[in-house]
Write a protein that holds these residues in place. Structure first.
Motif, PDB file in Angstrom:
ATOM      1  N   GLU A 124      -7.313   7.550  -1.879  1.00  0.00           N
ATOM      2  CA  GLU A 124      -6.565   6.317  -2.108  1.00  0.00           C
ATOM      3  C   GLU A 124      -7.319   5.076  -1.655  1.00  0.00           C
ATOM      4  O   GLU A 124      -8.195   5.124  -0.782  1.00  0.00           O
ATOM      5  CB  GLU A 124      -5.208   6.389  -1.391  1.00  0.00           C
ATOM      6  CG  GLU A 124      -4.278   7.413  -1.983  1.00  0.00           C
ATOM      7  CD  GLU A 124      -2.929   7.445  -1.298  1.00  0.00           C
ATOM      8  OE1 GLU A 124      -1.978   7.924  -1.922  1.00  0.00           O
ATOM      9  OE2 GLU A 124      -2.824   6.999  -0.137  1.00  0.00           O
ATOM     10  N   SER A 125      -6.928   3.945  -2.231  1.00  0.00           N
ATOM     11  CA  SER A 125      -7.490   2.654  -1.824  1.00  0.00           C
ATOM     12  C   SER A 125      -7.157   2.381  -0.363  1.00  0.00           C
ATOM     13  O   SER A 125      -6.018   2.606   0.073  1.00  0.00           O
ATOM     14  CB  SER A 125      -6.915   1.532  -2.696  1.00  0.00           C
ATOM     15  OG  SER A 125      -7.215   0.264  -2.130  1.00  0.00           O
ATOM     16  N   PRO A 126      -8.116   1.877   0.401  1.00  0.00           N
ATOM     17  CA  PRO A 126      -7.865   1.625   1.827  1.00  0.00           C
ATOM     18  C   PRO A 126      -7.120   0.315   2.094  1.00  0.00           C
ATOM     19  O   PRO A 126      -6.785   0.020   3.237  1.00  0.00           O
ATOM     20  CB  PRO A 126      -9.276   1.577   2.414  1.00  0.00           C
ATOM     21  CG  PRO A 126     -10.133   1.073   1.291  1.00  0.00           C
ATOM     22  CD  PRO A 126      -9.531   1.652   0.045  1.00  0.00           C
TER      23      PRO A 126
ATOM     24  N   GLY B 288       0.798  -1.224   0.000  1.00  0.00           N
ATOM     25  CA  GLY B 288       0.000   0.000   0.000  1.00  0.00           C
ATOM     26  C   GLY B 288       0.826   1.267   0.000  1.00  0.00           C
ATOM     27  O   GLY B 288       0.283   2.364  -0.056  1.00  0.00           O
ATOM     28  N   GLY B 289       2.153   1.120   0.079  1.00  0.00           N
ATOM     29  CA  GLY B 289       3.035   2.270  -0.016  1.00  0.00           C
ATOM     30  C   GLY B 289       2.953   3.193   1.184  1.00  0.00           C
ATOM     31  O   GLY B 289       2.382   2.862   2.230  1.00  0.00           O
ATOM     32  N   LEU B 290       3.529   4.373   1.003  1.00  0.00           N
ATOM     33  CA  LEU B 290       3.585   5.326   2.107  1.00  0.00           C
ATOM     34  C   LEU B 290       2.188   5.814   2.487  1.00  0.00           C
ATOM     35  O   LEU B 290       1.942   6.170   3.649  1.00  0.00           O
ATOM     36  CB  LEU B 290       4.477   6.511   1.727  1.00  0.00           C
ATOM     37  CG  LEU B 290       4.975   7.352   2.899  1.00  0.00           C
ATOM     38  CD1 LEU B 290       5.911   6.534   3.775  1.00  0.00           C
ATOM     39  CD2 LEU B 290       5.674   8.600   2.412  1.00  0.00           C
TER      40      LEU B 290
ATOM     41  N   MET C   6       0.603   6.634   6.203  1.00  0.00           N
ATOM     42  CA  MET C   6       0.051   7.932   6.597  1.00  0.00           C
ATOM     43  C   MET C   6      -1.420   7.835   6.993  1.00  0.00           C
ATOM     44  O   MET C   6      -1.876   8.589   7.856  1.00  0.00           O
ATOM     45  CB  MET C   6       0.263   8.947   5.477  1.00  0.00           C
ATOM     46  CG  MET C   6       1.727   9.334   5.305  1.00  0.00           C
ATOM     47  SD  MET C   6       1.998  10.843   4.335  1.00  0.00           S
ATOM     48  CE  MET C   6       1.694  10.215   2.686  1.00  0.00           C
ATOM     49  N   ARG C   7      -2.153   6.914   6.396  1.00  0.00           N
ATOM     50  CA  ARG C   7      -3.560   6.761   6.808  1.00  0.00           C
ATOM     51  C   ARG C   7      -3.659   6.275   8.255  1.00  0.00           C
ATOM     52  O   ARG C   7      -4.600   6.639   8.966  1.00  0.00           O
ATOM     53  CB  ARG C   7      -4.286   5.797   5.869  1.00  0.00           C
ATOM     54  CG  ARG C   7      -4.603   6.387   4.505  1.00  0.00           C
ATOM     55  CD  ARG C   7      -5.633   5.554   3.752  1.00  0.00           C
ATOM     56  NE  ARG C   7      -5.170   4.202   3.505  1.00  0.00           N
ATOM     57  CZ  ARG C   7      -4.406   3.830   2.480  1.00  0.00           C
ATOM     58  NH1 ARG C   7      -3.974   4.742   1.611  1.00  0.00           N
ATOM     59  NH2 ARG C   7      -4.045   2.574   2.326  1.00  0.00           N
ATOM     60  N   GLU C   8      -2.691   5.464   8.686  1.00  0.00           N
ATOM     61  CA  GLU C   8      -2.720   4.958  10.056  1.00  0.00           C
ATOM     62  C   GLU C   8      -2.425   6.049  11.082  1.00  0.00           C
ATOM     63  O   GLU C   8      -2.869   5.955  12.234  1.00  0.00           O
ATOM     64  CB  GLU C   8      -1.719   3.809  10.219  1.00  0.00           C
ATOM     65  CG  GLU C   8      -2.111   2.540   9.503  1.00  0.00           C
ATOM     66  CD  GLU C   8      -3.455   2.000   9.971  1.00  0.00           C
ATOM     67  OE1 GLU C   8      -3.740   2.036  11.187  1.00  0.00           O
ATOM     68  OE2 GLU C   8      -4.239   1.556   9.103  1.00  0.00           O
TER      69      GLU C   8
END
Length: 573
Positions: free
Chosen positions: A356-358, A324-326, A330-332
């Protein structure tokens, strides 16, 4: 667009006749085969750093071609130009010595040549910070593109990738567990594709920092160098650069106190390289933003380590891209970030993350409430041995060594270290603290990645794999161990580190963020009086400039004359 200020008409050479200057420039552009129609388009510079001494950058030809394709498709004129290329393992004394020189090259070439925006292509360790520093000073719309990490490859039942595995096997070789024949075979298996180090070393960390700041396109930090997505990222960067030329967003609008704090949060969550503290401090400093090491501790206490990558975990950068990349990281920590920060896409960080995709692979990127470590990977230490601070990568260290007092075993220089570290007569025990002096920015050594002092051979053969090590040097982001770095002020300018002698007691407390030399002040004053005067500056050249103008580690080791005058009224993140 007005031809008065844009494209090839931008920043005309001064012959005392502006019309003649433009006429002459177009004459020589014609020699390159450009039509008058192409000459009237916005110009996109492509700053690239290829070199035969930089194998990490060997995929640049296809990336430059893809950038140009994106620029042309969006209606711009791409003009590539070379910059200084810093190949980490090929520079003496160290690539760090030339980071500031690269930043000058970038700043001056961006401003001296006619371009409305620039795509900067660089990766190996010091290239990205040098480019971002130069771009921040030039303040022309800019996009950072990295070559991407190399792929790890199978070898005898495990995957190997430079350079954490390099250090792991070298430690085993020094300890007698790996033969000379075997280490030569492994040497040819550790780095087998184009790209920067496969782990969360300095190059990967700075790619993540560039994306977290908003200076790279979303999702581009972790794409492997040999992946087709890397070529598509280059094309997209070229296309976006044309849009920035038409509707400018400048680095000073993106690199702000809030975005720098975001980058620090991300750095802590990925357990990134200690080098990134110096580099981010230098980048921010170009725009009058001060990075506080005490603030770093506050952020570290509330930012968990979430990424399971070497050197502090088990996976590689290619796995982070697939996970899922960076964006997944950052979502976390989204609730800890300033989501209103502008990025080069024109979106805010919040808008970018929302789009972005979750999906995320939890074996690589852990959930916020299920971290690898509940606190950040890096901390600052202060005390009588480091009045202005020092750095410890606690995520890569041994917690059993965090609260202790040890006897100093002192090496006065890199040469002294090389001469004595493996001597059977060295008076050293596993409980001692290895101390290296005179390896900081003004030492003449160029602040090398020598802080990862080797375990003395006689202890390595006993199976000792970690000890407390203290220096004013740096450490590779691919390294691991209980290593205290960037002690400031450094020994070469008379900092307390210069006063340490064999047998002194030193106290380390990670809990209290302390590093103290347990010698009374009266004795230290006597030692100060015995210090040799500073060495005379070299007569000429870059050596003189570097030693004369380089700031200390807590100020980013930038040149003092490259920071804005408003640093006197600086803002802190």
């Amino acid at each position: 667009m007005s031809n008065e200020k844009h494209g090839l008409a931008r920043g005309l050479t001064n012959y005392g006749d502006i019309d003649f200057s433009l006429y002459l420039r177009r004459t020589f552009a014609s020699a390159a085969g450009y039509s008058r129609e192409m000459m009237d388009k916005p110009v996109i510079g492509i700053a690239q750093a290829p070199s035969g001494f930089n194998p990490c950058h060997r995929n640049f030809p296809e990336l430059v071609e893809a950038i140009k394709r994106g620029v042309l498709a969006a209606g711009g004129l791409p003009l590539d130009f070379p910059t200084i290329s810093l190949g980490e393992a090929f520079l003496n004394p160290t690539s760090m010595k030339f980071r500031n020189l690269l930043s000058i090259d970038i700043e001056e070439m961006i401003t001296a040549q006619p371009m409305d925006a620039v795509v900067m292509l660089g990766g190996c360790d010091k290239n990205v910070p040098g480019m971002l520093m130069g771009a921040a000073s030039a303040d022309v719309p800019a996009i950072q593109l990295v070559p991407g990490p190399m792929l790890p490859m199978p070898f005898e039942g495990e995957r190997l990738g430079a350079c954490t595995d390099c250090r792991r096997f070298w430690g085993r070789y020094r300890g007698g567990e790996v033969s000379e024949q075997k280490i030569k075979i492994i040497e040819g298996k550790l780095a087998t594709t184009a790209g920067t180090c496969a782990v969360m070393g300095t190059a990967s960390t700075m790619a993540a920092v560039a994306e977290a700041l908003g200076m790279s396109l979303p999702g581009t930090a972790a794409i492997p160098a040999v992946h087709a997505d890397r070529i598509r990222a280059a094309e997209a960067s070229g296309r976006r650069a044309v849009e920035l030329a038409l509707q400018p967003i400048r680095p000073s609008q993106i690199i702000t106190e809030k975005s720098v704090e975001n980058a620090l949060r991300v750095l802590l969550a990925i357990s990134g390289s200690t080098n990134a503290i110096i580099h981010l401090t230098a980048i921010a400093g170009r725009l009058g933003i001060h990075v506080s090491l005490r603030k770093l501790n506050e952020l570290s206490d509330t930012t968990p380590v979430l990424v399971n990558l070497k050197p502090t975990g088990e996976h590689y950068m290619a796995d982070l891209h697939a996970a899922g990349g960076l964006g997944a990281v950052m979502r976390e920590i989204k609730h800890l970030l300033h989501l209103d920060c502008l990025t080069i896409t024109g979106q805010t960080l919040g808008e970018r993350l929302e789009a972005e995709s979750p999906w995320v692979d939890r074996s690589v990127v852990r959930a916020f409430d299920d971290p690898i470590d509940p606190v950040g990977g890096l901390i600052s230490l202060f005390g009588s041995l480091a009045p202005n601070g020092a750095i410890l990568k606690r995520a890569a260290a041994n917690p059993a060594l965090f609260e202790r007092t040890g006897r100093a075993v002192v090496f006065e220089s890199l040469q002294d270290l090389a001469d004595r570290i493996d001597s059977p007569d060295l008076d050293v025990n596993p409980e001692d603290f290895l101390v290296l002096k005179n390896a900081g920015p003004k030492s003449g050594a160029g602040m090398p990645e020598a802080g990862y002092l080797p375990i003395p051979a006689k202890l390595a053969r006993q199976g000792i794999r970690d000890m407390v090590r203290i220096s004013d040097a740096r450490m590779s982001g691919t390294a691991f161990g209980t290593v205290v770095l960037h002690v400031s002020p450094e020994a070469a300018v008379g900092g307390p580190l210069a006063l340490v002698r064999n047998g002194d007691q030193i106290s380390l407390s990670v809990k209290n963020r302390r590093l103290d030399l347990l010698v009374d002040e009266a004795q230290l004053e006597l030692r100060r009086a015995e210090l040799a005067p500073p060495a005379e500056l070299p007569d000429r050249g870059y050596n003189r400039l570097f030693l004369q103008s380089t700031l200390q580690a807590d100020e980013g080791c930038d040149f003092d004359f490259l920071r804005p005058s408003r640093m006197g009224n600086r803002h802190s993140c």
